[in-house]
Design a protein around this motif. Structure first.
Motif, PDB file in Angstrom:
ATOM      1  N   VAL A 173     141.373  20.899  52.878  1.00  0.00           N
ATOM      2  CA  VAL A 173     140.259  20.136  53.439  1.00  0.00           C
ATOM      3  C   VAL A 173     140.650  18.830  54.134  1.00  0.00           C
ATOM      4  O   VAL A 173     139.883  18.324  54.966  1.00  0.00           O
ATOM      5  CB  VAL A 173     139.208  19.825  52.346  1.00  0.00           C
ATOM      6  CG1 VAL A 173     138.698  21.119  51.727  1.00  0.00           C
ATOM      7  CG2 VAL A 173     139.757  18.888  51.267  1.00  0.00           C
ATOM      8  N   LEU A 176     138.730  16.677  57.169  1.00  0.00           N
ATOM      9  CA  LEU A 176     138.080  15.450  56.704  1.00  0.00           C
ATOM     10  C   LEU A 176     138.582  14.245  57.482  1.00  0.00           C
ATOM     11  O   LEU A 176     137.809  13.371  57.879  1.00  0.00           O
ATOM     12  CB  LEU A 176     138.340  15.252  55.210  1.00  0.00           C
ATOM     13  CG  LEU A 176     137.548  16.144  54.253  1.00  0.00           C
ATOM     14  CD1 LEU A 176     138.033  15.936  52.820  1.00  0.00           C
ATOM     15  CD2 LEU A 176     136.053  15.856  54.355  1.00  0.00           C
ATOM     16  N   TRP A 196     125.804  16.351  51.856  1.00  0.00           N
ATOM     17  CA  TRP A 196     125.982  17.730  51.396  1.00  0.00           C
ATOM     18  C   TRP A 196     124.697  18.192  50.714  1.00  0.00           C
ATOM     19  O   TRP A 196     123.985  17.393  50.089  1.00  0.00           O
ATOM     20  CB  TRP A 196     127.104  17.830  50.375  1.00  0.00           C
ATOM     21  CG  TRP A 196     128.501  17.718  50.881  1.00  0.00           C
ATOM     22  CD1 TRP A 196     129.346  18.736  51.229  1.00  0.00           C
ATOM     23  CD2 TRP A 196     129.274  16.510  51.053  1.00  0.00           C
ATOM     24  NE1 TRP A 196     130.574  18.245  51.620  1.00  0.00           N
ATOM     25  CE2 TRP A 196     130.559  16.889  51.515  1.00  0.00           C
ATOM     26  CE3 TRP A 196     128.997  15.155  50.857  1.00  0.00           C
ATOM     27  CZ2 TRP A 196     131.553  15.955  51.785  1.00  0.00           C
ATOM     28  CZ3 TRP A 196     129.979  14.224  51.131  1.00  0.00           C
ATOM     29  CH2 TRP A 196     131.240  14.625  51.586  1.00  0.00           C
ATOM     30  N   GLU A 236     135.944  19.037  49.060  1.00  0.00           N
ATOM     31  CA  GLU A 236     135.889  17.873  49.951  1.00  0.00           C
ATOM     32  C   GLU A 236     135.545  16.614  49.167  1.00  0.00           C
ATOM     33  O   GLU A 236     136.203  15.570  49.313  1.00  0.00           O
ATOM     34  CB  GLU A 236     134.856  18.108  51.046  1.00  0.00           C
ATOM     35  CG  GLU A 236     135.201  19.247  51.983  1.00  0.00           C
ATOM     36  CD  GLU A 236     134.158  19.473  53.049  1.00  0.00           C
ATOM     37  OE1 GLU A 236     134.500  20.044  54.097  1.00  0.00           O
ATOM     38  OE2 GLU A 236     132.990  19.074  52.845  1.00  0.00           O
ATOM     39  N   THR A 264     138.356  15.557  46.605  1.00  0.00           N
ATOM     40  CA  THR A 264     139.531  15.021  47.295  1.00  0.00           C
ATOM     41  C   THR A 264     139.306  13.591  47.734  1.00  0.00           C
ATOM     42  O   THR A 264     140.161  12.711  47.527  1.00  0.00           O
ATOM     43  CB  THR A 264     139.881  15.899  48.504  1.00  0.00           C
ATOM     44  OG1 THR A 264     140.264  17.205  48.047  1.00  0.00           O
ATOM     45  CG2 THR A 264     141.027  15.305  49.312  1.00  0.00           C
TER      46      THR A 264
END
Length: 218
Positions: A42, A46, A90, A172, A175
């Motif tokens: 990811v 990102l 999200w 995501e 991380t």
């Protein structure tokens, strides 16, 4: 989830370079291979998405959850800036219970309030892919004699009091949380709301007895 399932992550000086460089799992103490593999998948996209907003992984961030709208926002503070920028929203795959605070262990209710996560709250070997604890109950919950523990933000799409985000989304989110903590942010604030707290929505809640009862808490 049992408390013994948690792993305390190594020092920030180890975590951040490992994720940032997508190091091999052997470079991290303990089994963090799932988190490192997720970062490999990811981080490139990102970085690209954050750069478009003059942001970068590792900058301070905080999270906002809105239960009714089933949305989670990530806000990021650019280097040297006083203000925060909304990076991404999200969809929450699942939360459980109804609008209103969590009050008791086993009530299957997703909490509302001001919480946080930190290095000791991360779980890279979660049953639900990756997860982090929001550290419920907070001081206010404890003052109200609310009980319960181990409320997580995690992958998958099932919830028993937690915020389920799906596996791709948690990769995501996890991380970026790890990278901010690894860069020196002691705690990532997590604000959990029943809904977007507009005057119009609060007025609507006042007309519904089951919601009006929570207005003093909200």
């Amino acid at each position: 989830m049992r408390r013994r399932d948690f792993l305390r992550l190594p020092a920030a000086a180890v975590i951040l370079p490992a994720l940032d460089a997508c190091a091999a799992p052997k470079d991290l103490p303990g089994d963090h291979s799932r988190a490192v593999d997720a970062a490999k998948r990811v981080l490139p996209k990102l970085r690209e998405a954050m750069a478009k907003k003059d942001l970068a992984p590792g900058q301070p961030l905080f999270l906002r959850f809105f239960k009714e709208e089933a949305e989670m926002e990530m806000w990021v503070q650019p280097d040297g800036a006083a203000d925060w920028k909304l990076f991404r929203t999200w969809k929450i795959a699942r939360w459980s219970g109804k609008l209103g605070p969590k009050t008791a262990a086993g009530d299957c209710q997703t909490p509302e309030g001001i919480y946080h996560t930190d290095l000791g709250s991360l779980n890279p070997r979660s049953t639900y892919h990756l997860s982090f604890n929001i550290n419920y109950p907070n001081e206010r919950d404890t003052a109200h004699k609310f009980t319960g523990s181990l409320i997580m933000v995690h992958g998958s799409n099932v919830s028993v009091g937690c915020f389920a985000m799906t596996d791709p989304a948690i990769e995501e989110i996890y991380t970026l949380v790890v990278m901010s903590l690894g860069a020196g942010q002691a705690r990532v604030p997590i604000h959990c709301f029943p809904f977007r707290m507009t005057a119009k929505r609060l007025a609507k809640a006042a007309k519904k007895p089951e919601q009006a009862a929570h207005l003093p808490y909200w």
